[in-house]
Motif scaffolding. Structure first.
Motif, short mmCIF file in Angstrom:
data_model
loop_
_atom_site.label_atom_id
_atom_site.label_comp_id
_atom_site.label_asym_id
_atom_site.label_seq_id
_atom_site.Cartn_x
_atom_site.Cartn_y
_atom_site.Cartn_z
N ALA A 180 0.89 -1.37 0.06
CA ALA A 180 -0.13 -0.01 0.12
C ALA A 180 0.81 1.07 0.06
CB ALA A 180 -0.90 0.00 1.21
N LYS A 181 0.77 2.13 -0.76
CA LYS A 181 1.32 3.31 -1.01
C LYS A 181 1.52 4.17 0.36
CE LYS A 181 1.42 3.66 -6.10
NZ LYS A 181 1.07 4.72 -7.13
N TRP A 182 0.21 3.89 1.11
CA TRP A 182 0.07 4.86 2.31
C TRP A 182 0.86 4.58 3.44
CZ3 TRP A 182 -2.34 2.77 6.36
CH2 TRP A 182 -3.18 1.63 6.30
N THR A 183 1.19 3.30 3.68
CA THR A 183 1.90 2.90 4.80
C THR A 183 3.32 3.41 4.82
OG1 THR A 183 2.75 0.94 3.74
CG2 THR A 183 0.60 0.87 4.82
N ARG A 184 3.92 3.40 6.08
CA ARG A 184 5.14 3.88 6.51
C ARG A 184 5.87 2.83 7.44
NH1 ARG A 184 3.72 6.21 2.64
NH2 ARG A 184 3.97 8.53 1.76
N SER A 185 7.11 2.93 7.35
CA SER A 185 7.84 2.12 8.39
C SER A 185 7.68 2.60 9.73
CB SER A 185 9.19 1.97 7.96
OG SER A 185 10.02 1.20 8.83
N ILE A 186 7.59 1.67 10.65
CA ILE A 186 7.56 2.42 12.33
C ILE A 186 8.79 2.21 12.69
CG2 ILE A 186 5.12 1.65 12.47
CD1 ILE A 186 6.12 -1.02 14.20
N LYS A 187 9.72 1.36 12.22
CA LYS A 187 11.24 1.41 12.88
C LYS A 187 11.92 0.54 11.86
CE LYS A 187 9.64 -0.63 16.69
NZ LYS A 187 9.82 -1.19 17.98
N ASN A 191 18.27 -3.99 10.12
CA ASN A 191 18.28 -3.35 8.74
C ASN A 191 17.33 -3.49 7.93
OD1 ASN A 191 20.95 -2.17 9.29
ND2 ASN A 191 22.05 -4.42 8.62
N HIS A 192 16.13 -3.88 8.51
CA HIS A 192 14.97 -4.27 7.63
C HIS A 192 13.74 -2.96 8.22
CE1 HIS A 192 15.67 -8.16 6.03
NE2 HIS A 192 16.19 -8.38 7.16
N GLU A 193 13.11 -2.65 7.31
CA GLU A 193 12.06 -1.33 7.63
C GLU A 193 10.95 -2.40 8.25
OE1 GLU A 193 11.97 1.70 7.44
OE2 GLU A 193 13.77 2.36 5.93
N CYS A 194 10.24 -1.89 8.85
CA CYS A 194 9.07 -2.78 9.57
C CYS A 194 7.62 -1.90 9.37
CB CYS A 194 9.23 -2.74 10.98
SG CYS A 194 10.56 -3.73 11.69
N TYR A 195 6.89 -2.96 8.68
CA TYR A 195 5.58 -2.35 8.21
C TYR A 195 4.54 -3.39 8.82
CZ TYR A 195 7.89 0.27 4.18
OH TYR A 195 8.77 1.00 3.86
N VAL A 196 3.46 -2.70 9.11
CA VAL A 196 2.42 -3.28 10.31
C VAL A 196 1.17 -3.71 9.49
CG1 VAL A 196 0.85 -2.83 12.19
CG2 VAL A 196 3.27 -2.04 12.44
N THR A 197 0.56 -4.72 9.60
CA THR A 197 -0.78 -5.30 9.26
C THR A 197 -1.60 -5.71 10.45
OG1 THR A 197 0.18 -7.37 8.77
CG2 THR A 197 -0.20 -6.02 7.12
N ASP A 198 -2.65 -4.88 10.47
CA ASP A 198 -3.43 -5.05 11.60
C ASP A 198 -4.90 -4.87 11.02
OD1 ASP A 198 -1.94 -4.91 13.91
OD2 ASP A 198 -2.47 -2.78 14.50
N GLY A 199 -5.86 -5.97 12.09
CA GLY A 199 -7.39 -5.80 11.81
C GLY A 199 -7.92 -5.93 10.44
#
Length: 295
Positions: A180-187, A191-199
């Motif tokens: 998804a273009k709107w998501t951003r890495s939280i941390k 060396n990996h960008e972390c992106y969340v999926t919830d709910g």
């Protein structure tokens, strides 16, 4: 009576009882749901106007044989074949987080364990399982393969047995958070960008289109709700994500229901700040979910 703004709850899930003209509100109700303390269980509230509530009432309390004891998250209640099934997330020391299914003869419970074991893979960190019934009557679980294990969180699906006691297929990945273009890495971890999926929550529109709402983060770790569209109209997709979230004001983990007046309503918790989460109900229409302009 308790006012909506005074109810602590995450991951709200509303079940309209049309004969009673009452709404049943379930969700994550343990104030200590994040830490390592022993979990209490799940409660629910009752309302006729989505503003004034009775409760809390007990929906589930684990007995000594229940293997899970922490992080009781995101219960969903689904009526299926004359019974009520709770899909909920749990964890325990030495076990991965997963979704197990509970059952009750009544919407109010008490709910007792039903699935033979977690219906998400034992060797995966998973959460937020939801029920989807396809047009052939086949039940599926749609769930998140969690970013804490794979960095880029995934939305996955697997077929369930008709009695909802186990899975009968290997899970398939529908899409990843970073798709998804709107998501951003939280941390950044290792060396990996972390992106969340919830709910994830799946919704079939009046014209037969298949949509999914789900939650992640935008800039500055602000919680948001996005929407994806199945180009095939089937749960296996392919899925395409809308370019901007449909809610981006620090709230999420949504579901969709219709009021007794027939108004399509998005239920989320907001703000997404520990201890301050409250249920929020927003009227939407199906054009809000429309992804037809996406390639």
């Amino acid at each position: 009576m308790i006012k909506r703004e005074n109810i602590y709850i995450r991951d709200p899930f509303v079940v309209p009882a049309y004969e009673e003209k009452k709404y049943y509100l379930f969700g994550t109700t343990d104030i200590n749901c994040w830490n390592n303390e022993k979990a209490t269980g799940f409660d629910y509230y009752i309302t006729s106007d989505l503003e004034n509530f009775e409760g809390p009432f007990v929906a589930f309390r684990p007995d000594k044989s229940f293997i899970w004891d922490k992080n009781f998250w995101a219960p969903e209640i689904h009526e299926y074949n004359g019974k009520f099934y709770m899909f909920a997330t749990f964890i325990a020391d030495g076990r991965n987080r997963g979704t197990q299914i509970l059952v009750s003869e009544k919407i109010t419970g008490p709910y007792i364990p039903w699935s033979i074991e977690p219906v998400t893979p034992n060797d995966w960190m998973c959460l937020d399982g939801t029920l989807f019934i396809d047009e052939a009557g086949q039940p599926w679980i749609v769930f998140c393969h969690e970013w804490v294990q794979i960095y880029d969180g995934e939305i996955c699906a697997a077929r369930l047995s008709k009695d909802l006691r186990s899975t009968i297929s290997e899970p398939i990945t529908l899409f990843r958070a970073s798709d998804a273009k709107w998501t951003r890495s939280i941390k950044i971890i290792n060396n990996h960008e972390c992106y969340v999926t919830d709910g994830p929550f799946v919704y079939r529109s009046s014209n037969g289109e298949l949509y999914m709402i789900w939650s992640s983060f935008i800039e500055n770790n602000v919680y948001a709700v996005g929407v994806a569209y199945s180009k095939s109209g089937n749960i296996v997709g392919p899925w395409v994500n809308k370019e901007i979230p449909i809610f981006s004001n620090d709230g999420g983990h949504g579901m969709i229901f219709k009021t007794f007046e027939g108004k399509l309503t998005l239920a989320i918790h907001a703000p997404n700040k520990r201890g301050k989460e409250r249920p929020l109900f927003l009227q939407i229409d199906e054009s809000t979910l429309d992804c037809e302009n996406l390639s």
